[in-house]
Structure formats: structure tokens, C-alpha cells
Design a protein around this motif. Structure first.
Motif, PDB file in Angstrom:
ATOM      1  N   VAL A   1      -7.625  -9.737  10.125  1.00  0.00           N
ATOM      2  CA  VAL A   1      -6.686 -10.211   9.114  1.00  0.00           C
ATOM      3  C   VAL A   1      -5.291 -10.480   9.673  1.00  0.00           C
ATOM      4  O   VAL A   1      -4.731 -11.559   9.505  1.00  0.00           O
ATOM      5  CB  VAL A   1      -6.584  -9.187   7.960  1.00  0.00           C
ATOM      6  CG1 VAL A   1      -5.509  -9.599   6.958  1.00  0.00           C
ATOM      7  CG2 VAL A   1      -7.921  -9.039   7.261  1.00  0.00           C
ATOM      8  N   ASN A   2      -4.714  -9.454  10.305  1.00  0.00           N
ATOM      9  CA  ASN A   2      -3.292  -9.589  10.624  1.00  0.00           C
ATOM     10  C   ASN A   2      -2.915  -8.871  11.909  1.00  0.00           C
ATOM     11  O   ASN A   2      -3.482  -7.845  12.272  1.00  0.00           O
ATOM     12  CB  ASN A   2      -2.438  -9.039   9.480  1.00  0.00           C
ATOM     13  CG  ASN A   2      -2.647  -7.560   9.224  1.00  0.00           C
ATOM     14  OD1 ASN A   2      -3.770  -7.075   9.155  1.00  0.00           O
ATOM     15  ND2 ASN A   2      -1.552  -6.831   9.084  1.00  0.00           N
TER      16      ASN A   2
ATOM     17  N   GLU B   1      -3.399 -15.814  -3.297  1.00  0.00           N
ATOM     18  CA  GLU B   1      -3.353 -14.753  -2.285  1.00  0.00           C
ATOM     19  C   GLU B   1      -3.552 -13.383  -2.926  1.00  0.00           C
ATOM     20  O   GLU B   1      -2.945 -13.059  -3.946  1.00  0.00           O
ATOM     21  CB  GLU B   1      -2.027 -14.772  -1.537  1.00  0.00           C
ATOM     22  CG  GLU B   1      -1.947 -13.738  -0.435  1.00  0.00           C
ATOM     23  CD  GLU B   1      -0.959 -14.094   0.653  1.00  0.00           C
ATOM     24  OE1 GLU B   1      -1.030 -13.485   1.724  1.00  0.00           O
ATOM     25  OE2 GLU B   1      -0.125 -14.975   0.417  1.00  0.00           O
ATOM     26  N   PRO B   2      -4.413 -12.552  -2.335  1.00  0.00           N
ATOM     27  CA  PRO B   2      -4.680 -11.231  -2.926  1.00  0.00           C
ATOM     28  C   PRO B   2      -3.444 -10.331  -2.911  1.00  0.00           C
ATOM     29  O   PRO B   2      -2.669 -10.330  -1.945  1.00  0.00           O
ATOM     30  CB  PRO B   2      -5.778 -10.663  -2.028  1.00  0.00           C
ATOM     31  CG  PRO B   2      -6.374 -11.838  -1.327  1.00  0.00           C
ATOM     32  CD  PRO B   2      -5.261 -12.811  -1.165  1.00  0.00           C
TER      33      PRO B   2
ATOM     34  N   SER C   1      -5.565  -8.351   3.691  1.00  0.00           N
ATOM     35  CA  SER C   1      -6.070  -6.991   3.886  1.00  0.00           C
ATOM     36  C   SER C   1      -6.394  -6.310   2.552  1.00  0.00           C
ATOM     37  O   SER C   1      -7.177  -5.358   2.513  1.00  0.00           O
ATOM     38  CB  SER C   1      -5.064  -6.144   4.671  1.00  0.00           C
ATOM     39  OG  SER C   1      -3.872  -5.957   3.928  1.00  0.00           O
ATOM     40  N   VAL C   2      -5.816  -6.799   1.454  1.00  0.00           N
ATOM     41  CA  VAL C   2      -6.131  -6.251   0.134  1.00  0.00           C
ATOM     42  C   VAL C   2      -7.627  -6.376  -0.156  1.00  0.00           C
ATOM     43  O   VAL C   2      -8.218  -5.519  -0.819  1.00  0.00           O
ATOM     44  CB  VAL C   2      -5.298  -6.973  -0.953  1.00  0.00           C
ATOM     45  CG1 VAL C   2      -5.791  -6.616  -2.353  1.00  0.00           C
ATOM     46  CG2 VAL C   2      -3.820  -6.626  -0.798  1.00  0.00           C
ATOM     47  N   LEU C   3      -8.250  -7.433   0.360  1.00  0.00           N
ATOM     48  CA  LEU C   3      -9.680  -7.641   0.113  1.00  0.00           C
ATOM     49  C   LEU C   3     -10.540  -6.522   0.698  1.00  0.00           C
ATOM     50  O   LEU C   3     -11.664  -6.307   0.242  1.00  0.00           O
ATOM     51  CB  LEU C   3     -10.123  -8.984   0.691  1.00  0.00           C
ATOM     52  CG  LEU C   3      -9.508 -10.239   0.056  1.00  0.00           C
ATOM     53  CD1 LEU C   3      -9.990 -11.485   0.781  1.00  0.00           C
ATOM     54  CD2 LEU C   3      -9.826 -10.314  -1.434  1.00  0.00           C
TER      55      LEU C   3
ATOM     56  N   PRO D   1     -15.966  -8.738   2.819  1.00  0.00           N
ATOM     57  CA  PRO D   1     -15.026  -9.399   1.915  1.00  0.00           C
ATOM     58  C   PRO D   1     -14.216 -10.500   2.566  1.00  0.00           C
ATOM     59  O   PRO D   1     -13.709 -11.386   1.876  1.00  0.00           O
ATOM     60  CB  PRO D   1     -14.134  -8.254   1.439  1.00  0.00           C
ATOM     61  CG  PRO D   1     -14.209  -7.232   2.518  1.00  0.00           C
ATOM     62  CD  PRO D   1     -15.618  -7.320   3.040  1.00  0.00           C
ATOM     63  N   LEU D   2     -14.067 -10.452   3.886  1.00  0.00           N
ATOM     64  CA  LEU D   2     -13.283 -11.475   4.575  1.00  0.00           C
ATOM     65  C   LEU D   2     -14.107 -12.706   4.903  1.00  0.00           C
ATOM     66  O   LEU D   2     -13.562 -13.726   5.330  1.00  0.00           O
ATOM     67  CB  LEU D   2     -12.684 -10.899   5.869  1.00  0.00           C
ATOM     68  CG  LEU D   2     -11.772  -9.681   5.672  1.00  0.00           C
ATOM     69  CD1 LEU D   2     -11.317  -9.154   7.012  1.00  0.00           C
ATOM     70  CD2 LEU D   2     -10.596 -10.016   4.788  1.00  0.00           C
TER      71      LEU D   2
END
Length: 283
Positions: free
Chosen positions: A150-151, A207-208, A250-252, A273-274
Motif C-alpha cells: 500500500v504505502n 478513497e477509503p 491501508s484502511v481496506l 482486500p487490495l
């Protein structure tokens, strides 16, 4: 039944008369106290604590006088300068003073200001870090602030300035473009302004976003939403501060890492989820 062997007494620093220790109490759960924090609580004869410090934590210091300092947004509180000077007065009176702050004292906790005042008045200090809500609170919600799919960056910001107004000094364009995940402290009051800034800076309406209220306590609540719907969702949810808001993919991960939900028998909602398709065990 076996018992844990106590740690040697000589490994722990002594809180001496006339000293002030500025200590982080973590985001709420008493189990997230550090051992240094417990050591400080057991030695202090005065504890000055903030509103977000749980009562169960104060029970570690039954021998001490407990002084409430407030510091809760929108609630009655002592002025910061008065708190800092009271710490000076207590130390000069020969007290073993513990200044207990929610989260980490140096992460949006004004611990630096209090420490600066103490040093200016010749008061010896010790700093005891704590687990910040922006990390520990999100972990309790099943949201990692970093995930290699993700990040590679995360930015922590505050939702208001010294006056309580929306923070005007932040470069939302730079934050939006430079950080995949944004963690916002004390942001509920100005969430409409914050989301508008992020959307204007190019973040997607879809966006989540997660809002974690009263993190790490039995009263914890988590709202999963998006940038486009968060203002309405907060309004209809009835959620109230204190809250941590996380913006980003990252919320996902909460869909698979909601460990508290799994402890209650809930199954993960999505094992990928990603949508990256990379097996969890791959290098």
C-alpha cells in the motif's frame, strides 16, 4: 500455578523528589502502558493526568495524589501555562511528580511545551514515551499504518491549531501528493474542511477512510467510509471524539485484519482486500 519472576529492582530508574517525569499513558487500554510508565506510577506521590487517561491506569498509583488537568477538546480544562507552572511548583515543593498524558507526550500532546517550561525553571525531567493513538488505536481497529503493498509513507497531522480552528498552516496539496496514508488526530470537528482540502488536492472521493473512536477501550467504535461520504456518515453515526481518522488504502486491510471481530467469531470479509493477488507467504 507458576508465577512470573519479577524484574530486578536495580534495572528501574528512581523518581526522585523534585523531579518531573512526563509520561505517555498510551491510547487507553491499560495493558498498553510501558514498564517504565508502571514504574513511574508506583513511585509518584503526585500524578497530574489528562482527560484521556483511563481511571484503571490511575489505580496503579493508589499512594499518590491525583490531579485532573482536563485537556479534552471542547471540555473545561486548565490553561496550558497554568498546568506547566503547577508542575514547577510541585517539583519545587519536593514532590515526586508524574505528568501523565494520553498517547505519547511528544505526539500532539504538548509534552514538548511542558518539558521546555520545566527546563527553563531548572526542574530535572525524564521523558517516558507512550504508544500513540495514531499507531496503537489503528492497530486495535485492524488497520496497519504501513503495508508494503500500500504505502511507503505515512503522515500524521492534527485537525486543529492552537486556537481550536482548522489548521491553516498545513500544505494539503503537498500532503495529499506526498503521502499515501494520512492519519489525522483531533479531526472530527473540522472534518468537512479537511476532506474538502484533500479532495481539492486530488484525492479520490472513493478513497477509503476509517474513523476510530475511543480507541483501544471497550467502548471503541470504528466507522468505515470514504472521503466522499465521511461528513454525512459521521453526522448520522452519532460518533463523538476522541477519534483518529485514517485516509488511504491501508484502511481496506481492516477487512481481513479486524482481529477483535475475529475474536468474537466474525470471519474476514476479504482475504485479499487490495486485489493484488500476492499470497501472504510470498517473499
Amino acid at each position: 500455578m507458576s508465577h512470573a519472576v519479577p524484574l530486578p529492582a536495580h534495572t528501574w530508574p528512581q523518581l526522585e523528589p523534585g523531579w518531573v517525569w512526563l509520561c505517555g499513558a498510551g491510547p487507553g487500554d491499560p495493558g498498553l502502558l510501558t514498564l517504565h510508565a508502571v514504574n513511574a506510577l508506583r513511585q509518584a506521590n503526585v500524578v497530574i493526568y489528562d482527560a484521556l487517561v483511563q481511571e484503571a491506569i490511575l489505580e496503579w498509583a493508589p499512594q499518590a495524589e491525583h490531579i485532573y488537568a482536563g485537556k479534552r477538546g471542547g471540555k473545561p480544562s486548565a490553561k496550558q501555562r497554568d498546568i506547566s507552572l503547577r508542575l514547577v511548583d510541585l517539583a519545587r515543593a519536593g514532590k515526586r511528580v508524574l505528568r501523565l498524558k494520553g498517547g505519547d507526550p511528544f505526539v500532539f500532546g504538548r509534552g514538548g511545551e511542558e518539558a521546555q517550561t520545566l527546563v527553563q525553571h531548572g526542574i530535572p525531567i525524564r521523558i517516558i514515551p507512550g504508544i500513540s493513538a495514531g499507531i496503537g488505536g489503528l492497530a486495535y481497529a485492524g488497520i496497519p499504518v504501513t503495508h508494503r503493498d500500500v504505502n511507503q509513507s505515512v503522515t500524521f497531522v492534527t485537525g486543529h491549531d492552537q486556537s481550536g480552528n482548522a489548521t491553516g498552516s498545513l500544505d494539503w496539496q503537498a500532503i495529499s501528493k506526498g503521502s499515501q496514508v494520512i492519519v489525522i488526530y483531533m479531526g472530527m470537528k473540522h472534518i468537512a474542511h479537511i476532506t474538502r482540502q484533500l479532495i481539492d488536492a486530488g484525492r479520490s472521493l472513493s478513497e477509503p477512510v476509517a474513523v476510530v473512536c475511543t480507541a483501544t477501550t471497550p467502548e471503541q467504535q470504528v466507522l468505515e467510509t470514504t472521503l466522499g461520504t465521511i461528513v454525512d456518515d459521521i453526522a448520522t453515526s452519532g460518533l463523538e471524539p476522541p477519534a483518529i481518522i485514517c485516509v488511504g488504502q491501508s484502511v481496506l486491510m481492516r477487512q481481513v485484519l479486524d482481529w477483535q471481530g475475529m475474536a468474537e467469531g466474525q470471519a474476514p470479509r476479504d482475504l485479499d482486500p487490495l486485489g493484488r493477488g500476492r499470497p501472504a507467504e510470498s517473499a
